[in-house]
Motif scaffolding. Structure first.
Motif, short mmCIF file in Angstrom:
data_model
loop_
_atom_site.label_atom_id
_atom_site.label_comp_id
_atom_site.label_asym_id
_atom_site.label_seq_id
_atom_site.Cartn_x
_atom_site.Cartn_y
_atom_site.Cartn_z
N PHE A 264 28.50 1.49 5.63
CA PHE A 264 28.59 1.49 7.10
C PHE A 264 28.00 0.22 7.71
N GLN A 265 26.95 -0.33 7.10
CA GLN A 265 26.28 -1.50 7.69
C GLN A 265 27.19 -2.71 7.81
N TYR A 266 28.24 -2.77 6.97
CA TYR A 266 29.12 -3.92 7.03
C TYR A 266 29.95 -3.96 8.31
N MET A 267 30.11 -2.83 8.97
CA MET A 267 30.81 -2.83 10.25
C MET A 267 30.12 -3.79 11.22
N ALA A 268 28.79 -3.68 11.32
CA ALA A 268 28.03 -4.56 12.21
C ALA A 268 27.97 -5.98 11.65
N SER A 269 27.80 -6.12 10.34
CA SER A 269 27.70 -7.45 9.74
C SER A 269 28.98 -8.24 9.93
N PHE A 270 30.13 -7.61 9.72
CA PHE A 270 31.40 -8.31 9.88
C PHE A 270 31.62 -8.74 11.33
N GLU A 271 31.26 -7.86 12.28
CA GLU A 271 31.41 -8.23 13.68
C GLU A 271 30.48 -9.39 14.03
N TYR A 272 29.28 -9.34 13.49
CA TYR A 272 28.32 -10.42 13.75
C TYR A 272 28.85 -11.77 13.24
N PHE A 273 29.37 -11.79 12.01
CA PHE A 273 29.89 -13.04 11.47
C PHE A 273 31.13 -13.52 12.21
N ASP A 274 31.97 -12.57 12.63
CA ASP A 274 33.17 -12.95 13.39
C ASP A 274 32.80 -13.61 14.72
N ARG A 275 31.63 -13.25 15.25
CA ARG A 275 31.24 -13.75 16.56
C ARG A 275 30.02 -14.68 16.50
N ALA A 276 29.73 -15.18 15.31
CA ALA A 276 28.51 -15.96 15.08
C ALA A 276 28.42 -17.20 15.96
N LYS A 277 29.54 -17.78 16.33
CA LYS A 277 29.53 -19.02 17.11
C LYS A 277 29.41 -18.76 18.62
N GLU A 278 29.48 -17.50 19.02
CA GLU A 278 29.33 -17.19 20.44
C GLU A 278 27.88 -17.40 20.87
N LYS A 279 27.69 -18.04 22.00
CA LYS A 279 26.35 -18.23 22.54
C LYS A 279 25.94 -17.03 23.38
N GLY A 280 24.63 -16.86 23.52
CA GLY A 280 24.15 -15.76 24.34
C GLY A 280 23.92 -14.48 23.53
N TYR A 281 23.50 -13.45 24.24
CA TYR A 281 23.09 -12.20 23.58
C TYR A 281 24.09 -11.06 23.75
N ASP A 282 25.21 -11.33 24.44
CA ASP A 282 26.17 -10.25 24.67
C ASP A 282 26.69 -9.65 23.37
N LYS A 283 26.86 -10.49 22.34
CA LYS A 283 27.41 -9.97 21.09
C LYS A 283 26.48 -8.94 20.46
N PHE A 284 25.16 -9.12 20.61
CA PHE A 284 24.23 -8.15 20.04
C PHE A 284 24.30 -6.83 20.79
N THR A 285 24.45 -6.90 22.10
CA THR A 285 24.62 -5.68 22.89
C THR A 285 25.90 -4.96 22.48
N ASP A 286 26.98 -5.72 22.30
CA ASP A 286 28.26 -5.12 21.90
C ASP A 286 28.16 -4.47 20.53
N ILE A 287 27.50 -5.13 19.59
CA ILE A 287 27.35 -4.57 18.25
C ILE A 287 26.55 -3.27 18.30
N ALA A 288 25.47 -3.24 19.09
CA ALA A 288 24.67 -2.03 19.23
C ALA A 288 25.50 -0.90 19.85
N VAL A 289 26.28 -1.23 20.86
CA VAL A 289 27.14 -0.23 21.51
C VAL A 289 28.14 0.34 20.50
N ASN A 290 28.73 -0.52 19.69
CA ASN A 290 29.70 -0.07 18.70
C ASN A 290 29.06 0.80 17.63
#
Length: 226
Positions: A89-115
Motif C-alpha cells: 500500500f505504501q507505494y501508492m504514496a511513494s509513486f505519487e510523490y515521485f511523479d510530482r517530485a519537481k513540483e514546488k510548494g507543499y500542495d503535493k504533500f496535502t494531496d498525498i495525505a488526502v489520497n
C-alpha cells in the motif's frame, strides 16, 4: 461497513506470503507494486481482471483513483469476494510523490495525505461482509529520544496531516523470531510492545503473537464478531 486491517512489516518478513492460504475464489488482490506474489500457484489462482476476463481477481493499479475504483467495483459487482488485499500500500504514496517530485510548494504533500486517507477510509462505506487488508512497510522515527516504529509514509509533512494507524481498529506488526534450533518463526504481533503502533480489540486474538496467515486473521475476526 467493511472491516479494515493494517499490516505493517519489513520486506522479507512474510507479509505478502501471508496471502497464500486465502481462498482465491473469495479473494481479490490489488497489487500496487505490480510485482509477482511470493507463494506457489499464484499465477494460476490470481488472474488480472479485464474486459476479456471480467471474473479476474487481480488488479495492478497504483493510483488512489485506480485503487478506489477497483474497491468500489468489488463492493458493487463482485459479491462473492469476501477479502480484499491491497499489497504494498505504501507505494501508492511513494509513486505519487515521485511523479510530482519537481513540483514546488507543499500542495503535493496535502494531496498525498488526502489520497491516503480516502483509500484507508473507503471500507467504512463498503459492505459488511468484506475484510480489507492493507499491507505496508514500517519506518523508524525518533520520539523523545527513543526509536518508535510506525507505518511508512513519504515525510513529516504527511505525518503532520495524517496518522494513518488512527484510521484502523486493527494494526498488526510483522515479526520474525529466531528459534533455539536456528529456524525462524514468522508471525504478526497483535498488541503493542510500547515501541510501535500495533493494536487490536481485546480478546480478538488468543495470543500476542499469531501466524503470518491472513486466513487465520480472517477466521479470528469472524469468531470475535459472531
Amino acid at each position: 461497513m467493511a472491516q479494515s486491517i493494517l499490516i505493517i512489516a519489513d520486506s522479507g518478513t512474510g507479509k505478502s506470503t501471508a496471502i497464500g492460504d486465502l481462498d482465491p475464489k473469495e479473494t481479490f488482490i490489488i497489487n500496487v507494486a505490480g510485482k509477482g506474489l511470493p507463494f506457489k500457484g499464484w499465477k494460476k489462482n490470481y488472474t488480472a481482471i479485464s474486459k476479456d476476463n471480467p471474473k479476474g481477481n487481480l488488479s495492478n493499479v497504483s493510483s488512489a483513483g485506480g485503487i478506489m475504483k477497483a474497491m468500489q467495483h468489488i463492493n458493487d459487482k463482485m459479491s462473492h469476494v469476501k477479502t480484499i488485499v491491497i499489497d504494498d500500500f505504501q507505494y501508492m504514496a511513494s509513486f505519487e510523490y515521485f511523479d510530482r517530485a519537481k513540483e514546488k510548494g507543499y500542495d503535493k504533500f496535502t494531496d498525498i495525505a488526502v489520497n491516503l486517507a480516502a483509500v484507508a477510509k473507503l471500507p467504512k462505506d463498503m459492505r459488511d461482509d468484506l475484510n480489507v487488508f492493507y499491507l505496508t512497510h514500517p519506518e523508524e522515527i525518533n520520539r523523545n529520544g527513543s526509536i518508535f516504529i510506525k507505518a511508512k509514509t513519504v515525510g513529516k509533512m504527511i505525518d503532520n496531516s495524517l496518522t494513518l494507524e488512527g484510521l484502523f481498529t486493527i494494526v498488526l506488526f510483522g515479526k520474525v523470531i529466531k528459534q533455539d534450533d536456528g529456524t525462524f518463526q514468522y508471525g504478526f504481533e497483535t498488541q503493542t510492545d510500547g515501541d510501535n503502533t500495533c493494536k487490536s480489540p481485546a480478546g480478538m486474538f488468543r495470543e500476542r503473537f499469531i501466524p503470518n496467515n491472513l486466513k487465520y486473521v480472517n477466521d479470528s475476526i469472524k469468531t470475535y464478531e459472531e
